[in-house]
Design a protein around this motif. Structure first.
Motif, PDB file in Angstrom:
ATOM      1  N   THR A 332     -30.478  33.751 -21.642  1.00  0.00           N
ATOM      2  CA  THR A 332     -31.006  32.415 -21.911  1.00  0.00           C
ATOM      3  C   THR A 332     -31.449  31.668 -20.653  1.00  0.00           C
ATOM      4  O   THR A 332     -31.978  30.561 -20.752  1.00  0.00           O
ATOM      5  CB  THR A 332     -29.958  31.552 -22.642  1.00  0.00           C
ATOM      6  N   GLY A 333     -31.212  32.256 -19.482  1.00  0.00           N
ATOM      7  CA  GLY A 333     -31.579  31.580 -18.239  1.00  0.00           C
ATOM      8  C   GLY A 333     -30.521  30.612 -17.755  1.00  0.00           C
ATOM      9  O   GLY A 333     -30.808  29.740 -16.926  1.00  0.00           O
ATOM     10  N   GLY A 334     -29.300  30.762 -18.242  1.00  0.00           N
ATOM     11  CA  GLY A 334     -28.203  29.904 -17.826  1.00  0.00           C
ATOM     12  C   GLY A 334     -27.474  30.477 -16.627  1.00  0.00           C
ATOM     13  O   GLY A 334     -28.031  31.267 -15.846  1.00  0.00           O
ATOM     14  N   ALA A 335     -26.216  30.085 -16.461  1.00  0.00           N
ATOM     15  CA  ALA A 335     -25.393  30.546 -15.342  1.00  0.00           C
ATOM     16  C   ALA A 335     -23.934  30.365 -15.699  1.00  0.00           C
ATOM     17  O   ALA A 335     -23.597  29.655 -16.656  1.00  0.00           O
ATOM     18  CB  ALA A 335     -25.727  29.779 -14.065  1.00  0.00           C
ATOM     19  N   ILE A 336     -23.044  31.009 -14.946  1.00  0.00           N
ATOM     20  CA  ILE A 336     -21.602  30.855 -15.116  1.00  0.00           C
ATOM     21  C   ILE A 336     -20.998  30.572 -13.754  1.00  0.00           C
ATOM     22  O   ILE A 336     -21.183  31.359 -12.813  1.00  0.00           O
ATOM     23  CB  ILE A 336     -20.968  32.107 -15.748  1.00  0.00           C
ATOM     24  N   THR A 337     -20.305  29.448 -13.624  1.00  0.00           N
ATOM     25  CA  THR A 337     -19.741  29.026 -12.353  1.00  0.00           C
ATOM     26  C   THR A 337     -18.267  28.690 -12.514  1.00  0.00           C
ATOM     27  O   THR A 337     -17.724  28.693 -13.619  1.00  0.00           O
ATOM     28  CB  THR A 337     -20.496  27.800 -11.795  1.00  0.00           C
ATOM     29  N   ASP A 338     -17.611  28.372 -11.389  1.00  0.00           N
ATOM     30  CA  ASP A 338     -16.202  28.001 -11.418  1.00  0.00           C
ATOM     31  C   ASP A 338     -15.945  26.845 -10.461  1.00  0.00           C
ATOM     32  O   ASP A 338     -16.760  26.555  -9.587  1.00  0.00           O
ATOM     33  CB  ASP A 338     -15.306  29.197 -11.068  1.00  0.00           C
ATOM     34  N   VAL A 339     -14.809  26.181 -10.649  1.00  0.00           N
ATOM     35  CA  VAL A 339     -14.435  25.030  -9.830  1.00  0.00           C
ATOM     36  C   VAL A 339     -12.936  25.075  -9.530  1.00  0.00           C
ATOM     37  O   VAL A 339     -12.166  25.716 -10.240  1.00  0.00           O
ATOM     38  CB  VAL A 339     -14.765  23.691 -10.540  1.00  0.00           C
ATOM     39  N   SER A 340     -12.539  24.368  -8.466  1.00  0.00           N
ATOM     40  CA  SER A 340     -11.145  24.344  -8.032  1.00  0.00           C
ATOM     41  C   SER A 340     -10.304  23.449  -8.933  1.00  0.00           C
ATOM     42  O   SER A 340     -10.821  22.634  -9.711  1.00  0.00           O
ATOM     43  CB  SER A 340     -11.061  23.822  -6.595  1.00  0.00           C
ATOM     44  N   ASP A 341      -8.982  23.554  -8.807  1.00  0.00           N
ATOM     45  CA  ASP A 341      -8.084  22.694  -9.573  1.00  0.00           C
ATOM     46  C   ASP A 341      -8.300  21.220  -9.233  1.00  0.00           C
ATOM     47  O   ASP A 341      -8.220  20.350 -10.115  1.00  0.00           O
ATOM     48  CB  ASP A 341      -6.630  23.070  -9.300  1.00  0.00           C
ATOM     49  N   GLU A 342      -8.575  20.927  -7.964  1.00  0.00           N
ATOM     50  CA  GLU A 342      -8.840  19.541  -7.568  1.00  0.00           C
ATOM     51  C   GLU A 342     -10.088  19.010  -8.272  1.00  0.00           C
ATOM     52  O   GLU A 342     -10.122  17.858  -8.739  1.00  0.00           O
ATOM     53  CB  GLU A 342      -9.004  19.444  -6.052  1.00  0.00           C
ATOM     54  N   GLU A 343     -11.107  19.838  -8.377  1.00  0.00           N
ATOM     55  CA  GLU A 343     -12.327  19.434  -9.074  1.00  0.00           C
ATOM     56  C   GLU A 343     -12.079  19.268 -10.572  1.00  0.00           C
ATOM     57  O   GLU A 343     -12.688  18.395 -11.217  1.00  0.00           O
ATOM     58  CB  GLU A 343     -13.423  20.474  -8.834  1.00  0.00           C
ATOM     59  N   ILE A 344     -11.185  20.074 -11.115  1.00  0.00           N
ATOM     60  CA  ILE A 344     -10.854  19.952 -12.536  1.00  0.00           C
ATOM     61  C   ILE A 344     -10.224  18.590 -12.820  1.00  0.00           C
ATOM     62  O   ILE A 344     -10.604  17.900 -13.779  1.00  0.00           O
ATOM     63  CB  ILE A 344      -9.895  21.086 -12.962  1.00  0.00           C
ATOM     64  N   ILE A 345      -9.289  18.181 -11.989  1.00  0.00           N
ATOM     65  CA  ILE A 345      -8.654  16.869 -12.160  1.00  0.00           C
ATOM     66  C   ILE A 345      -9.696  15.763 -12.027  1.00  0.00           C
ATOM     67  O   ILE A 345      -9.719  14.804 -12.818  1.00  0.00           O
ATOM     68  CB  ILE A 345      -7.516  16.689 -11.147  1.00  0.00           C
TER      69      ILE A 345
END
Length: 425
Positions: A332-345
């Motif tokens: 679909t032309g999307g992406a999959i990324t991740d973030v840190s626990d600090e960014e989650i909060i």
């Protein structure tokens, strides 16, 4: 445009079950409709096969005449066609909320939050459990079971209690206290396993071979997974029967992301919406990011990881649908990324502060990844975007306890109030 219509119940629907069998996602081998989830030829997962003629009978009008819950889409689902045998607590038809303040903060034009914290046990798992337990009852099971990171455990226990079924749920021993208590209250069997979710899931696979129980995410998984399609159906209907340009979906097993995509595709093929292009983005925590890591490396193999993140509801280190989630994002032309626990909060706080929606850690993962996708130019800020909040923040209070206290603690006097600067404009 009506985003959250009244939840009045519609008339009972007389709809034939369109599910006619199972097929292997990989080799295409076919099987009868039964409590099976793995192909004996190649060990790939099985999917529900539908009768195309029965699916074609579903219209916008027949859907809109249905109840204000997920069962309005019963003509597109593999169970629950006899309302008398249906297992339901009324899940679905949750709000699609415009998010103008969050959009403005992120520099976006049009943003919506599909808020599934409004479900009976406050997570999207009520959708998949309602479908799975309806199938289990139809298949003759009297005991239902699952491996869970928390939300699924609570939903299975609640739905089983409401339907008079026995429940046996297995969870990691270090689950959040709120999720443990809110599962045990329903009176079913709750077993804490000394290990992580993948350890729990392996044990459930062994138990499924020994006991004649319906394990919702093992032997009846093909039925269970189809419940997630309703999150795609609802978004399209609530947008006025059209597809959004972009969606951001949290990834645990990867099934939710693939089923939202499947729902959009089905609606287009059936002529219920115009089949316009859309992009699907996946969101993970850096402490459990096997799918995001594979996407970043541009490989097809999803290498298992040992989870270590506050986002416990997404802590599946060996996601069954990870490779399929990769396929959807790339196609679909999307992406999959991740973030840190600090960014989650920060993501949890941002959603609450701008839109008044208290999402659990998984919601923080989605919002934080939305911010990252925008920052890296992967997601178009001018395109209409829907993000999925899959659970209630009251389930995951622990990460916020240290910084979520009172603004000030004062004596009960006007002088103390003003001295603390609380009356300043």
């Amino acid at each position: 445009m009506t985003l959250a219509p009244e939840r009045a119940a519609g008339p009972a629907q007389d709809v034939a079950n369109p599910a006619v069998g199972l097929s292997c996602r990989h080799c295409g081998a076919t099987y009868p409709l039964s409590p099976s989830h793995v192909c004996v030829e190649c060990f790939a997962p099985l999917e529900i096969v539908y009768d195309a003629d029965l699916l074609a009978r579903v219209t916008r009008e027949s859907i809109e005449a249905g109840p204000a819950n997920l069962w309005r889409y019963v003509g597109l689902l593999p169970a629950g066609h006899d309302p008398a045998r249906r297992v339901s607590l009324g899940a679905g038809w949750t709000p699609l909320r415009p998010a103008p303040r969050l959009a403005a903060e992120l520099g976006m034009k049009t943003l919506y939050v599909k808020d599934d914290s409004a479900n009976p046990t406050h997570s999207f798992k009520d959708r998949v459990v309602s479908v799975a337990l309806s199938a289990a009852r139809e298949l003759g099971f009297t005991t239902v079971a699952c491996a869970s990171t928390g939300n699924l455990a609570q939903s299975v226990a609640a739905h089983a209690a409401g339907a008079g079924l026995r429940s046996v749920v297995l969870v990691p021993h270090d689950l959040e206290a709120g999720k443990t208590v809110s599962t045990g209250v329903y009176g079913g069997t709750l077993v804490a396993i000394q290990g992580n979710y993948d350890d729990v899931n392996r044990l459930c696979s062994e138990l499924a071979g020994e006991y004649e129980w319906a394990f919702v995410n093992v032997n009846v998984r093909p039925f269970y997974a189809e419940g997630s399609k309703t999150l795609g159906y609802e978004v399209a209907e609530q947008l006025g029967w059209r597809l959004p340009e972009q969606v951001v979906v949290p990834i645990a097993s990867g099934s939710l992301l693939t089923k939202v995509d499947k729902a959009f595709g089905e609606l287009g093929r059936l002529g219920l919406v115009e089949p316009t292009p859309y992009k699907v983005f996946g969101a993970q925590a850096a402490g459990c990011n096997p799918v995001a890591a594979a996407f970043a490396r541009n490989v097809d193999t999803v290498a298992p990881v040992r989870p270590s993140t506050i986002a416990k509801s997404l802590s599946i280190g060996n996601p069954a649908d990870g490779p399929y989630a990769l396929d959807v994002a790339r196609r679909t032309g999307g992406a999959i990324t991740d973030v840190s626990d600090e960014e989650i909060i920060d993501g949890m706080r941002l959603l609450a502060r701008t839109e008044g929606i208290f999402g659990e850690t998984a919601g923080g993962v989605t919002v934080a990844n939305l911010r990252r996708l925008l920052r890296e130019g992967l997601l178009d800020p001018a395109a209409e975007t829907v993000i999925y909040n899959t659970g209630d923040g009251l389930k995951t209070l622990d990460p916020l306890v240290e910084t979520g206290g009172p603004t000030a603690t004062i004596k009960p006097s006007l002088r103390a109030f003003e001295a603390a600067g609380l009356g300043d404009n």
